[in-house]
Scaffold this motif. Sequence first.
Motif, mmCIF file in Angstrom:
data_model
loop_
_atom_site.group_PDB
_atom_site.id
_atom_site.type_symbol
_atom_site.label_atom_id
_atom_site.label_comp_id
_atom_site.label_asym_id
_atom_site.label_seq_id
_atom_site.Cartn_x
_atom_site.Cartn_y
_atom_site.Cartn_z
ATOM 1 N N MET A 1 29.700 70.082 7.702
ATOM 2 C CA MET A 1 29.357 71.740 7.222
ATOM 3 C C MET A 1 30.394 72.773 8.150
ATOM 4 S SD MET A 1 26.323 74.050 8.093
ATOM 5 C CE MET A 1 25.161 72.657 8.105
ATOM 6 N N LYS A 2 31.065 73.604 7.402
ATOM 7 C CA LYS A 2 31.627 74.535 8.088
ATOM 8 C C LYS A 2 30.762 75.671 8.854
ATOM 9 C CE LYS A 2 35.691 74.027 5.439
ATOM 10 N NZ LYS A 2 36.635 74.689 4.202
ATOM 11 N N VAL A 3 30.993 75.893 10.064
ATOM 12 C CA VAL A 3 30.239 76.882 10.848
ATOM 13 C C VAL A 3 30.967 77.884 11.441
ATOM 14 C CG1 VAL A 3 28.384 77.309 12.604
ATOM 15 C CG2 VAL A 3 28.339 75.277 11.297
ATOM 16 N N VAL A 4 30.687 79.283 11.123
ATOM 17 C CA VAL A 4 31.276 80.400 12.076
ATOM 18 C C VAL A 4 30.254 80.921 12.820
ATOM 19 C CG1 VAL A 4 32.619 82.650 11.877
ATOM 20 C CG2 VAL A 4 33.137 80.626 10.101
ATOM 21 N N ILE A 5 30.740 81.069 14.459
ATOM 22 C CA ILE A 5 29.761 81.801 15.309
ATOM 23 C C ILE A 5 30.557 82.996 15.388
ATOM 24 C CG2 ILE A 5 28.728 81.719 17.213
ATOM 25 C CD1 ILE A 5 28.792 78.611 17.175
ATOM 26 N N ALA A 6 29.755 83.957 15.298
ATOM 27 C CA ALA A 6 30.584 85.515 15.363
ATOM 28 C C ALA A 6 29.692 86.378 16.334
ATOM 29 C CB ALA A 6 30.676 86.203 14.099
ATOM 30 N N THR A 7 30.218 87.029 17.418
ATOM 31 C CA THR A 7 29.519 87.840 18.094
ATOM 32 C C THR A 7 30.649 88.704 19.086
ATOM 33 O OG1 THR A 7 28.075 88.085 20.145
ATOM 34 C CG2 THR A 7 29.648 86.144 19.976
ATOM 35 N N VAL B 1 30.014 73.747 20.812
ATOM 36 C CA VAL B 1 30.320 72.679 21.346
ATOM 37 C C VAL B 1 29.315 71.330 20.675
ATOM 38 C CG1 VAL B 1 30.624 71.085 23.123
ATOM 39 C CG2 VAL B 1 31.685 73.368 23.146
ATOM 40 N N ALA B 2 28.151 71.705 20.769
ATOM 41 C CA ALA B 2 27.292 70.934 20.240
ATOM 42 C C ALA B 2 27.340 70.704 18.820
ATOM 43 C CB ALA B 2 25.675 71.299 20.571
ATOM 44 N N LEU B 3 27.610 71.706 17.955
ATOM 45 C CA LEU B 3 27.827 71.635 16.760
ATOM 46 C C LEU B 3 29.257 70.624 16.273
ATOM 47 C CD1 LEU B 3 26.957 75.030 15.265
ATOM 48 C CD2 LEU B 3 25.749 73.020 14.950
ATOM 49 N N LYS B 4 30.285 70.874 17.201
ATOM 50 C CA LYS B 4 31.547 70.130 17.039
ATOM 51 C C LYS B 4 31.191 68.575 17.122
ATOM 52 C CE LYS B 4 36.121 69.854 18.344
ATOM 53 N NZ LYS B 4 37.080 70.418 19.484
ATOM 54 N N GLU B 5 30.432 68.341 18.359
ATOM 55 C CA GLU B 5 30.146 67.116 18.527
ATOM 56 C C GLU B 5 29.393 66.421 17.751
ATOM 57 O OE1 GLU B 5 28.349 67.444 22.357
ATOM 58 O OE2 GLU B 5 30.118 67.790 23.555
ATOM 59 N N SER B 6 28.786 67.156 16.653
ATOM 60 C CA SER B 6 27.868 66.562 15.540
ATOM 61 C C SER B 6 28.573 66.534 14.219
ATOM 62 C CB SER B 6 26.572 67.542 15.303
ATOM 63 O OG SER B 6 25.657 67.222 16.295
ATOM 64 N N ARG B 7 29.883 66.584 14.462
ATOM 65 C CA ARG B 7 30.847 66.531 13.518
ATOM 66 C C ARG B 7 31.206 67.817 12.449
ATOM 67 N NH1 ARG B 7 30.028 60.758 13.699
ATOM 68 N NH2 ARG B 7 31.844 59.939 14.913
ATOM 69 N N HIS B 8 30.549 68.908 13.018
ATOM 70 C CA HIS B 8 30.706 70.184 11.983
ATOM 71 C C HIS B 8 32.085 70.874 12.362
ATOM 72 C CE1 HIS B 8 26.602 69.796 10.780
ATOM 73 N NE2 HIS B 8 26.151 69.692 11.748
ATOM 74 N N LYS B 9 32.790 71.769 11.427
ATOM 75 C CA LYS B 9 34.122 72.336 11.883
ATOM 76 C C LYS B 9 33.496 73.680 12.190
ATOM 77 C CE LYS B 9 36.868 69.987 8.565
ATOM 78 N NZ LYS B 9 38.049 70.161 7.690
ATOM 79 N N VAL B 10 33.647 74.217 13.501
ATOM 80 C CA VAL B 10 33.393 75.176 14.041
ATOM 81 C C VAL B 10 34.458 76.284 14.284
ATOM 82 C CG1 VAL B 10 31.978 76.158 16.005
ATOM 83 C CG2 VAL B 10 31.263 73.745 15.074
#
Length: 87
Positions: free
Chosen positions: A1-7, A22-31
Amino acid sequence: MKVVIATYGSTGDIFPLIRLGVALKESRHKVSFATSKAFRKDVESAGLVYRQLPPHWERRELMRCMAHIQKFRSPVRQLRELYRLAL
């Protein structure tokens, strides 16, 4: 899954969200992490893809703005003031 965190964030927002990224990336998501230029080094040093959000404030300007908007209790009012200052 592709994830964008914006703040726009302050350090109280940025660092927990970096850890989430980092946790999402470690779970193989594209962050990708979208924030102000002031936090670019923090995002990239965590191994996340940095995307810049306007306005292009330096860290001192961002911190001054964040201190200013804390005077407002309503998150809607805070965002309104943040956007006003950015223009």
